[in-house]
Design a protein around this motif. Structure first.
Motif, PDB file in Angstrom:
ATOM      1  N   GLU A   1       1.139   4.641  -3.068  1.00 50.41           N
ATOM      2  CA  GLU A   1       0.159   5.712  -3.217  1.00 50.41           C
ATOM      3  C   GLU A   1       0.819   6.919  -3.878  1.00 50.41           C
ATOM      4  O   GLU A   1       2.030   7.109  -3.758  1.00 50.41           O
ATOM      5  CB  GLU A   1      -0.400   6.090  -1.837  1.00 50.41           C
TER       6      GLU A   1
ATOM      7  N   GLU B   1      -5.663  -6.244  -1.248  1.00 49.08           N
ATOM      8  CA  GLU B   1      -6.947  -5.870  -0.656  1.00 49.08           C
ATOM      9  C   GLU B   1      -7.746  -7.065  -0.164  1.00 49.08           C
ATOM     10  O   GLU B   1      -8.735  -6.897   0.547  1.00 49.08           O
ATOM     11  CB  GLU B   1      -7.780  -5.090  -1.679  1.00 49.08           C
TER      12      GLU B   1
ATOM     13  N   LYS C   1      -7.582   1.853   2.071  1.00 48.19           N
ATOM     14  CA  LYS C   1      -6.940   1.016   3.073  1.00 48.19           C
ATOM     15  C   LYS C   1      -7.989   0.104   3.718  1.00 48.19           C
ATOM     16  O   LYS C   1      -8.363   0.263   4.879  1.00 48.19           O
ATOM     17  CB  LYS C   1      -6.229   1.885   4.106  1.00 48.19           C
TER      18      LYS C   1
ATOM     19  N   HIS D   1       0.818  -1.214   0.000  1.00 48.40           N
ATOM     20  CA  HIS D   1       0.000   0.000   0.000  1.00 48.40           C
ATOM     21  C   HIS D   1       0.859   1.275   0.000  1.00 48.40           C
ATOM     22  O   HIS D   1       0.305   2.375   0.113  1.00 48.40           O
ATOM     23  CB  HIS D   1      -0.932   0.012   1.218  1.00 48.40           C
TER      24      HIS D   1
ATOM     25  N   PHE E   1      -6.125   0.734   8.782  1.00 52.31           N
ATOM     26  CA  PHE E   1      -6.877  -0.112   7.859  1.00 52.31           C
ATOM     27  C   PHE E   1      -8.251  -0.451   8.427  1.00 52.31           C
ATOM     28  O   PHE E   1      -8.411  -0.655   9.636  1.00 52.31           O
ATOM     29  CB  PHE E   1      -6.121  -1.409   7.566  1.00 52.31           C
TER      30      PHE E   1
END
Length: 421
Positions: free
Chosen positions: A259, A267, A322, A256, A292
């Motif tokens: 970004e 995911e 997230k 993650h 998250f």
């Protein structure tokens, strides 16, 4: 500041035709000249930084007033660091070997002839992108480096930013002396312009959509020219009973970190019923501490009330946030089958200590890339090797996997006879 761009047009047909004419000349330019143009783009982007950031501020203010989703605002927001990353990427791109004209042995031969193949430009490429203003520079660098003309169609939320960046890129191209029209930018106002653009298969050789899955699917459905699908999110990880907790945690968190565009973000996580509950709780607590949101299938959400129930349709959808959903599967075979049915098909992962499982997973997963005990984190500018990546393609066909310089080329076979008959 000015956002008047010499190549900005609201006529997609005229833009594609101009790009097509320019591509004929661009394909014969020397690699040195194209590399100089890419370097000049980097310098122009650097010099125009203040104008670009000012234009981006206008876009952000207008988008907030129109209640644009937070996800798009995050993709839209430029910073000096994001622009500097684009500058560095273009400079490295300018230093890479010229892929055009690279000669390769042919897989067959004909009597009294010499056969070989070499990489050639595709011709005209259109990129239709959602926010991510700096991607125009990345795409322009890749296309110019490979001798392709480029038509840019950004989203309306980024209209000022897109125009400012395009102005900088065009000034660099003009300064170096590349053919007029090799970079076109279409005004970011109406969706009808997109529909008009993507049916110009007489002139377009490739369309690259970049953004949410809904945008990509729309382009794929409506286009008559070839489309190279790009993908984000909805990557799966299977946590084998032999796999370590820390490896799972690190792979999720690291994936993650690419970004603002979570290309390879994990995911969904599939777990075996024998997994230690205490290990699950430790992982979930760690992820919640990092911000998250966690979800689970019917069995897990019933056993662990803190897990929100994941709806049936979520397993095939990218969150692009997230959010992690967890699901129980009975075996590695079931995990492979579930991933092949539901993942986005561009990057899926395995954590295991078993070599046999790693081979079974690598061969069984029907995705562009598989990661075994390794983070799938996406980088446009890998530290090693001679590659720059625009995104990830999940389709079988033109090219699959990372979208790089070679993705924007085609192969020409050349048969040289000796004159004997």
């Amino acid at each position: 500041m000015t956002t008047d761009f010499l190549g900005l047009t609201s006529d997609p047909i005229a833009a594609v035709q101009a790009a097509h004419r320019a591509s004929i000349h661009l394909s014969t330019t020397r690699g040195v000249l194209r590399s100089q143009a890419v370097y000049a783009m980097a310098e122009a982007l650097k010099q125009a930084q203040n104008d670009i950031l000012e234009a981006n501020t206008l876009d952000l203010e207008a988008s907030r007033e129109m209640a644009v989703p937070d996800l798009i605002l995050e993709w839209l927001k430029l910073t000096p660091e994001r622009l500097q990353t684009a500058v560095q990427l273009l400079k490295r791109l300018s230093e890479l070997p010229d892929p055009i004209g690279r000669v390769m042995d042919a897989a067959y031969q004909i009597d009294h002839c010499q056969i070989y193949s070499q990489l050639m430009p595709l011709g005209v490429i259109a990129m239709i992108y959602e926010a991510f203003p700096e991607l125009a520079a990345v795409a322009a660098g890749l296309c110019i480096k490979t001798g392709n003309s480029l038509v840019l169609k950004g989203s309306g939320e980024a209209s000022h930013s897109n125009a400012a960046i395009a102005q900088a890129l065009w000034s660099a191209i003009e300064k170096v002396g590349l053919p007029d029209g090799c970079l076109q930018a279409i005004a970011s106002d109406h969706s009808t312009l997109v529909r008009d653009l993507i049916v110009q298969d007489q002139y377009l050789n490739l369309i690259i959509p970049y953004g949410r899955p809904s945008l990509v699917q729309q382009i794929v459905r409506q286009a008559t020219a070839p489309v190279l699908k790009s993908a984000m999110g909805n990557c799966y990880l299977y946590w084998s009973p032999s796999g370590g907790l820390e490896a799972v945690r690190w792979m999720i968190l690291d994936s993650h970190q690419s970004e603002p565009d979570p290309v390879n973000a994990i995911e969904k996580v599939l777990i075996h019923p024998s997994q230690n509950p205490s290990s699950l709780l430790m992982l979930w607590d760690s992820l919640r501490e990092k911000g998250f949101e966690l979800r689970g299938d019917a069995v897990l959400s019933a056993e662990f009330p803190d897990l929100r129930l994941a709806e049936e349709g979520e397993w095939r959808q990218a969150y692009l946030a997230k959010i992690i959903a967890f699901k129980l599967v009975a075996s590695l075979e079931d995990a492979i089958a579930w991933i092949n049915l539901n993942s986005s098909g561009h990057a899926d992962c395995l954590v295991t200590e078993s070599y046999q499982e790693s081979r079974q997973f690598a061969l069984g997963i029907n995705s562009a890339s598989t990661y075994i005990n390794a983070s799938p984190r996406f980088s446009r500018n890998p530290k090693r090797g001679d590659s720059i990546f625009l995104g990830m393609s999940n389709q079988k066909g033109h090219r699959r996997g990372p979208i790089s310089l070679e993705t924007l080329t085609t192969v020409k076979h050349i048969i040289q006879g000796t004159g004997q008959f």
